[in-house]
Design an enzyme around this catalytic site. Structure first.
Site, PDB file in Angstrom:
ATOM      1  N   ASP A  88      -9.075   3.693  -2.239  1.00 38.51           N
ATOM      2  CA  ASP A  88      -9.957   4.228  -1.203  1.00 38.51           C
ATOM      3  C   ASP A  88     -11.290   4.689  -1.789  1.00 38.51           C
ATOM      4  O   ASP A  88     -11.551   5.894  -1.971  1.00 38.51           O
ATOM      5  CB  ASP A  88      -9.266   5.384  -0.478  1.00 38.51           C
ATOM      6  CG  ASP A  88      -8.017   4.935   0.251  1.00 38.51           C
ATOM      7  OD1 ASP A  88      -7.883   3.721   0.510  1.00 38.51           O
ATOM      8  OD2 ASP A  88      -7.160   5.778   0.554  1.00 38.51           O
TER       9      ASP A  88
ATOM     10  N   GLU B  92       2.614   4.741  -4.323  1.00 41.60           N
ATOM     11  CA  GLU B  92       2.566   5.574  -5.550  1.00 41.60           C
ATOM     12  C   GLU B  92       3.845   6.398  -5.806  1.00 41.60           C
ATOM     13  O   GLU B  92       4.074   6.701  -6.989  1.00 41.60           O
ATOM     14  CB  GLU B  92       1.370   6.532  -5.469  1.00 41.60           C
ATOM     15  CG  GLU B  92       0.018   5.855  -5.649  1.00 41.60           C
ATOM     16  CD  GLU B  92      -0.424   5.124  -4.387  1.00 41.60           C
ATOM     17  OE1 GLU B  92      -1.198   4.149  -4.508  1.00 41.60           O
ATOM     18  OE2 GLU B  92       0.033   5.511  -3.295  1.00 41.60           O
TER      19      GLU B  92
ATOM     20  N   ASP C  17       0.845  -1.196   0.000  1.00 39.02           N
ATOM     21  CA  ASP C  17       0.000   0.000   0.000  1.00 39.02           C
ATOM     22  C   ASP C  17       0.882   1.249   0.000  1.00 39.02           C
ATOM     23  O   ASP C  17       2.096   1.177   0.218  1.00 39.02           O
ATOM     24  CB  ASP C  17      -0.896  -0.026   1.236  1.00 39.02           C
ATOM     25  CG  ASP C  17      -2.061   0.964   1.142  1.00 39.02           C
ATOM     26  OD1 ASP C  17      -2.342   1.439   0.029  1.00 39.02           O
ATOM     27  OD2 ASP C  17      -2.675   1.243   2.176  1.00 39.02           O
TER      28      ASP C  17
END
Length: 801
Positions: free
Chosen positions: A465, A393, A390
């Site tokens: 999300d 990015e 997670d």
């Protein structure tokens, strides 16, 4: 030094020469060069650059192996067995044709390939009626025509239906027009942009902010062929462990350890199948990766052992940020081994995220990848076999990673501009490869939020999300279908919505739709309402149990579909545009969420507020899954959809393997295999695939595969001899006949006893207050079946009516 124009667009210019290079040709033009290389008869690489080619690809998984034939006339022509490429010397532009001479794709001759500073763009003529599908994790409609999109991996908390970009970049699309189709994969990890006729009626285009313009033109006669060729180029997913495609339960966060064990117990007490409990960031000590919170998880090894005894696997959150803290071993060893990303002055970049100020491993450096792999032993020593990558990015507070940060990039040092889009993919690669080694022959499950084309080789992808709303329920379906078009077959969304609170009926709908999604996980954020299947009252609990159990009943079908994805790249959740690209209803807003689950099951997602909905059934014959009603397709129908069910239809001639027994998890599915055969006019084939579901021994022949074929002309069903050396658990085979008026069944000339009984897919909702609630007993009455020993070498069933 490249002579980039400072302000105006500079066209490639006319062709000066054509010379031979390995597997292709180099074209020298006035203002640049082009390498054409043949990767196969269906894949041509088009590589545009100024002086010398400079490109490192993390996406492409194969080397060129084909040959181009060159013919020089008024125009230069390059040919394979399936593609003809015409070069216009005056403008150095290209027209791609098939062997029939039909134009599949062509450059705008006046614009062609052009530079504006470092940015390079290829302009293509918009064909009449051309549609564009794909691009992976992109919001918006199935048909991308009239829109523009950017690829730049970005943490987008609580994104909306028009947010762009999102977390994962797969710059690959499929163009459709005039009964033709093609694919274009833009292999450049800098920020890229795609324009499909947005703000203009002249061209579609794709551009890169810097670096070489490098794309692969892919031709096929069908969309399925395009996907197969694209995934041959960028790779296909490895076969995941079967437990990872069962139901997974997550929350931000479950703690302490007693709550985690209580969660597992509740699933089993309520007879709701589940395979995975996911631990979000609160399992760590102050959110530091490779640690455990000593107060809430005093003995994690003992907890995990207890969960495994119950049949649960544990997946843990893994964030890339390494907290800057003296004495914290990952920080100290990362400094010592010098594996963090850096500023140009050589100092380590610091960004703030969950643990506080952090350094970040440089996953473009092989040394950092090895460091990360070794650190995973912290988890695998406790028998953890699932990992959730997670915040990769890279996400930091402020969401503005400086672009001057430097990355090793396999010895070709570069900046964030080139490295950002591949960072999450390379973290996933490190996690997968490390876990694969440390688990000693067991398959790891690996999940990621960020990625680039080729990420499917290392991880499943989920859509980040999302929000607890009907809009996001439907958007999530489109995202998953679009990722399937871009090679990511193992994908899904947070069932119930991560942000906000789902209503009772919204959660019920999401569970129903999620049961037909490759990655099936319930998840919700901190400070939101409980979001387990039993948290919304008895009615929703019963609905959830029904559809989760149905997912497990379909596991023989689903696991076989996953195997097919490893072989051909065909997604598990399939946009109707794959099978019906020329049917206009497929692209209508009302129907664009519909998809095929595997080859035969049509799923029509419905919002929680609807009790009636319109469904489009494509050409052919379709059976209502719950009633066996037969409907002629190419029709729009109004369907009642009470909250306890979902519109599901089965294509004629379908072969659906199922199991009648569903226990606690994927290791508890009984020894009986059901085959559901649906009468139709089309010949059909299904490959039933079985292995141990947990190891890589299938690669050494430890698998069990049978080809099942239905021939309507002879009204027969055949099962081939077993391929592979794995012994399946099945002892009994029950074959159900849907739509047949069977009077006599023979196996290889010998009559078999023909039986009838009621058959039930899901239980009626009965244990809640019925006032105002829809009733329904979803069972098929008087369904004809036969029963045989499963391990008959070959079976040929003849159906007499």
């Amino acid at each position: 030094m490249a002579n980039y124009p400072r302000k105006l667009s500079q066209h490639l210019g006319s062709t000066r020469s054509v010379t031979s290079i390995p597997n292709g040709f180099r074209i020298a033009a006035e203002n640049g060069k082009i390498n054409l290389r043949c990767y196969s008869n269906n894949i041509i690489r088009m590589h545009f650059f100024k002086d010398e080619p400079q490109l490192h690809s993390y996406a492409v998984n194969i080397d060129p192996s084909g040959e181009l034939e060159f013919l020089e006339h008024k125009q230069c022509i390059f040919k394979t067995q399936t593609i003809c490429i015409e070069l216009s010397k005056a403008s150095s532009t290209f027209v791609f044709k098939n062997t029939k001479g039909q134009i599949v794709n062509e450059d705008d001759k006046a614009l062609g390939v052009s530079w504006i500073g470092e940015q390079t763009t290829n302009y293509k003529i918009l064909q009449e009626g051309e549609r564009f599908i794909g691009l992976g994790e992109k919001t918006g409609n199935l048909d991308r025509r009239g829109k523009a999109y950017e690829h730049w991996n970005t943490d987008q908390y609580a994104y909306n239906k028009g947010t762009d970009p999102l977390y994962c970049s797969t710059p690959f699309y499929i163009g459709l027009h005039s009964g033709l189709c093609y694919g274009i994969f833009l292999d450049n990890s800098y920020k890229s942009n795609f324009n499909f006729g947005a703000s203009n009626d002249r061209f579609s285009s794709f551009s890169v902010d810097s670096g070489d313009l490098n794309y692969y033109f892919i031709y096929g006669e069908t969309v399925a062929e395009i996907i197969e060729h694209y995934t041959a180029l960028t790779g296909r997913m490895p076969l995941p462990p079967i437990w990872s495609i069962g139901y997974q339960q997550c929350r931000y966060s479950y703690y302490p350890d007693k709550e985690v064990l209580s969660l597992a117990n509740t699933f089993q007490e309520k007879h709701i199948p589940a395979d995975v409990i996911v631990l979000d960031i609160h399992y760590m000590e102050n959110f530091k990766i490779f640690t455990w919170d000593k107060e809430h998880f005093k003995n994690p090894k003992e907890m995990i052992h207890a969960l495994r005894k119950k049949g649960f696997h544990v997946v843990v959150m893994c964030d890339p940020g390494i907290k800057i803290e003296e004495g914290y071993e990952p920080y100290e060893s990362g400094l010592e081994e010098d594996i963090f990303i850096k500023y140009p002055d050589g100092s380590n970049y610091s960004g703030e995220v969950w643990p506080g100020w952090c350094h970040f491993p440089d996953f473009t450096d092989g040394r950092a990848r090895e460091w990360w792999k070794n650190k995973l032993k912290t988890y695998t020593d406790f028998q953890i076999d699932g990992f959730w990558n997670d915040m990769n990015e890279i996400a930091t507070w402020g969401n503005a990673l400086p672009e001057l940060i430097e990355f090793e990039f396999e010895g070709n040092r570069t900046t964030t501009r080139e490295a950002r889009n591949v960072y999450g993919m390379l973290m996933s690669k490190s996690t997968y490869e490390g876990a694969k080694i440390l688990l000693n022959g067991k398959r790891p499950f690996n999940l990621t939020r960020a990625g680039f084309s080729g990420v499917q080789r290392y991880a499943a992808v989920w859509t980040g999300d999302n929000i607890a709303s009907d809009e996001h329920l439907m958007l999530g379906v489109r995202l998953v279908n679009s990722m399937g078009l871009a090679g990511i077959a193992f994908s899904g969304y947070d069932v119930g919505g991560f942000v906000g609170n789902a209503s009772e009926h919204l959660f019920a709908r999401w569970i129903q739709v999620g049961a037909f999604t490759p990655f099936f996980r319930g998840h919700s954020m901190v400070n939101s309402r409980d979001s387990e299947p039993w948290s919304y009252g008895e009615e929703v609990e019963e609905i959830s149990r029904n559809f989760i159990r149905l997912r497990y009943m379909l596991m023989p079908y689903l696991y076989s579909c996953f195997y097919e994805s490893t072989q051909t790249g065909m997604p598990v959740s399939r946009s109707l545009a794959i099978n019906y690209p020329e049917v206009p209803q497929v692209y209508e807003k009302l129907y664009q969420q519909q998809f095929l689950f595997g080859p035969y099951m049509l799923i029509a997602p419905v919002e929680s507020t609807k009790e009636f909905t319109k469904v489009y059934l494509p050409p052919g014959q379709w059976y209502n899954f719950f009633t066996d009603e037969l409907i002629s397709g190419n029709i729009e129908i109004l369907v009642e959809c009470s909250i306890e069910t979902l519109p599901i239809y089965i294509q004629e001639s379908a072969i659906i393997p199922m199991t009648p027994k569903v226990g606690l998890n994927t290791s508890d599915l009984g020894d009986t295999l059901e085959l559901h055969l649906y009468k139709g006019d089309m010949e059909s084939t299904f490959e039933l695939y079985i292995d141990d579901g947990n190891t890589f021994e299938y690669a050494q022949g430890m698998f069990h595969s049978r080809t099942i074929q239905y021939k309507p002309q002879s009204s027969s069903l055949s099962l081939s001899e077993v391929q592979g050396s794995y012994e399946a658990r099945y002892s009994t085979l029950i074959i159900y006949f849907h739509g047949f008026n069977a009077k006599r069944i023979e196996n290889n000339g010998q009559e078999i006893e023909l039986c009838t009984k009621d058959h039930r897919y899901i239980q009626p909702i009965s244990n809640f207050d019925p006032i105002g609630a829809p009733g329904g007993d979803f069972k098929l009455k008087d369904l004809t079946y036969i029963e045989l020993p499963y391990m008959v070498n070959t079976i040929t069933i003849t159906i007499a009516e």
